[in-house]
Design an enzyme around this catalytic site. Sequence first.
Site, PDB file in Angstrom:
ATOM      1  N   PHE A 133      43.904  44.701  33.904  1.00 37.85           N
ATOM      2  CA  PHE A 133      43.669  43.818  35.058  1.00 37.85           C
ATOM      3  C   PHE A 133      43.822  42.367  34.622  1.00 37.85           C
ATOM      4  CE2 PHE A 133      40.909  41.147  37.705  1.00 37.85           C
ATOM      5  CZ  PHE A 133      41.465  41.405  38.945  1.00 37.85           C
ATOM      6  N   ASP A 218      44.033  38.422  27.051  1.00 36.17           N
ATOM      7  CA  ASP A 218      43.323  38.016  28.258  1.00 36.17           C
ATOM      8  C   ASP A 218      41.841  38.215  27.987  1.00 36.17           C
ATOM      9  OD1 ASP A 218      41.996  37.881  30.652  1.00 36.17           O
ATOM     10  OD2 ASP A 218      43.451  39.068  31.788  1.00 36.17           O
ATOM     11  N   LYS A 247      35.886  33.254  33.983  1.00 36.94           N
ATOM     12  CA  LYS A 247      34.540  33.773  34.210  1.00 36.94           C
ATOM     13  C   LYS A 247      33.455  32.969  33.464  1.00 36.94           C
ATOM     14  CE  LYS A 247      35.711  38.198  36.073  1.00 36.94           C
ATOM     15  NZ  LYS A 247      36.999  38.815  35.791  1.00 36.94           N
TER      16      LYS A 247
HETATM   17  C1  LIG Z   1      38.325  38.660  36.409  1.00 39.81           C
HETATM   18  C2  LIG Z   1      39.500  38.794  35.534  1.00 39.81           C
HETATM   19  C3  LIG Z   1      40.698  38.119  35.822  1.00 39.81           C
HETATM   20  C4  LIG Z   1      40.896  37.300  37.066  1.00 39.81           C
HETATM   21  O1  LIG Z   1      40.089  36.177  37.107  1.00 39.81           O
HETATM   22  P1  LIG Z   1      39.906  35.395  38.498  1.00 39.81           P
HETATM   23  O2  LIG Z   1      39.051  34.232  38.156  1.00 39.81           O
HETATM   24  O3  LIG Z   1      39.271  36.355  39.463  1.00 39.81           O
HETATM   25  O4  LIG Z   1      41.265  35.014  38.941  1.00 39.81           O
HETATM   26  C5  LIG Z   1      41.740  38.242  34.918  1.00 39.81           C
HETATM   27  N1  LIG Z   1      41.616  38.990  33.809  1.00 39.81           N
HETATM   28  C6  LIG Z   1      40.483  39.649  33.508  1.00 39.81           C
HETATM   29  C7  LIG Z   1      40.403  40.439  32.245  1.00 39.81           C
HETATM   30  C8  LIG Z   1      39.386  39.592  34.366  1.00 39.81           C
HETATM   31  O5  LIG Z   1      38.269  40.272  34.087  1.00 39.81           O
END
Ligand SMILES: *Cc1c(COP(=O)(O)O)cnc(C)c1O
Length: 392
Positions: A133, A218, A247
């Site tokens: 994700f 990520d 986050k």
């Molecule tokens: C939450 C998340 C995203 C997206 O972040 P947003 O601030 O909602 O755009 C991308 N990568 C990972 C691993 C995430 O947990």
Amino acid sequence: MSKSSAFDSLMSITKRPPMVMVEGRGSWLTDSSGKRYLDFIQGWAVNSLGHAPEVISQTLSSQAARLISPSPAFYNQPAISLADLLTSHSCFERVFFANSGAEANEGAIKLARKWGSLHKQGAYEIITMVNGFHGRTLATMSASGKPHWQELFEPKVPGFIKVALNDLDATRAAITERTVAIMLEPVQGEAGVIPASQPFLQGLRQLADQHRLLLIFDEVQTGMGRLGSLFAYQQAGIEPDIMTLGKGIGGGVPLAALLAKETVCCFEPGDQGGTYNGNPLMAAVGCAVLETMLQPGFLEQVRERGVQLANGLRKLSTQHGLGEVRGTGLLLGMALPAGNGDAIAEAAREQGLLINAARPDTLRFMPALNVSADEVDTCLAMLDQLFAQQAA
Ligand SMILES: *Cc1c(COP(=O)(O)O)cnc(C)c1O
């Protein structure tokens, strides 16, 4: 036009319970009826210091009174300070600030493609992971490996090749002359807390070196202390070329970051930017959050609470015949062989405990990083009752 419910002016994008949240403090959230909830979701691993910590409300009010937005055409001190803090506590030399995790990942994808166009004869394909994700923009949805997103918003952004997490042979086999990078979460969060193994991550680093590819982590969910180290890559004993944060870096305000090694930084004026990117209001909060995490004992506490929660969950799993407990630090998942995660999360909410069912067969726990030992015990006691009730 008449409206049938109090929420009809909001575009409907997800199913939400009917309560309205009005106040938060630490690990506790209060709704408009005055009901209190022990919050082990924390805005989706966002409120790293809990709800409304004093350090953030004070930083916001003092920075807001001083300077909110001089425009991205000028330097501002909080952005410089936060970039310095991030580079001096990580393996990266340069930072670009963004407003969301998805936007930071878009930046990572653009940086890799630019690097490919300059240094790899236009290679642009990025190998990403099944069930990964990376966000909800078109490119980051295309990079994600969520099965039910396959058919959505066609046509997708091309150039993302999916392989199974922890399958090094499949990754090696997917590399072609068009490949420019490999991108993944060190622990898949939305997929249900599925860790990439250390040998896999180390193998990816070797593959990237052999084939001159960029390795992109990520760390939007795993970074900023969540796993008990400042960043997840530190636990794998390797260094990625690019890392994204989101986050927890803002402790609840919209802030994200794209970090890269100097050798990878090839954006030229006009390639990348954004109206709010690196604004001093959010950057000042980022400094306050990171300075708090760097205080002696903070990360040690995260590791201790993580072990306490994981051990407690393992005990409950044995007692109630549930599945494995996965994850590190304060990003933990618990498998539910019965697939009743949504029912359990809903029953928990009714009893005043907020937990997330990342999937029907997985509960996910992502409390504040400064959650107390008592609060962890309270959560475990409430879960014990819930599992007993569900079984009855
Ligand atoms: C939450 C998340 C995203 C997206 O972040 P947003 O601030 O909602 O755009 C991308 N990568 C990972 C691993 C995430 O947990």
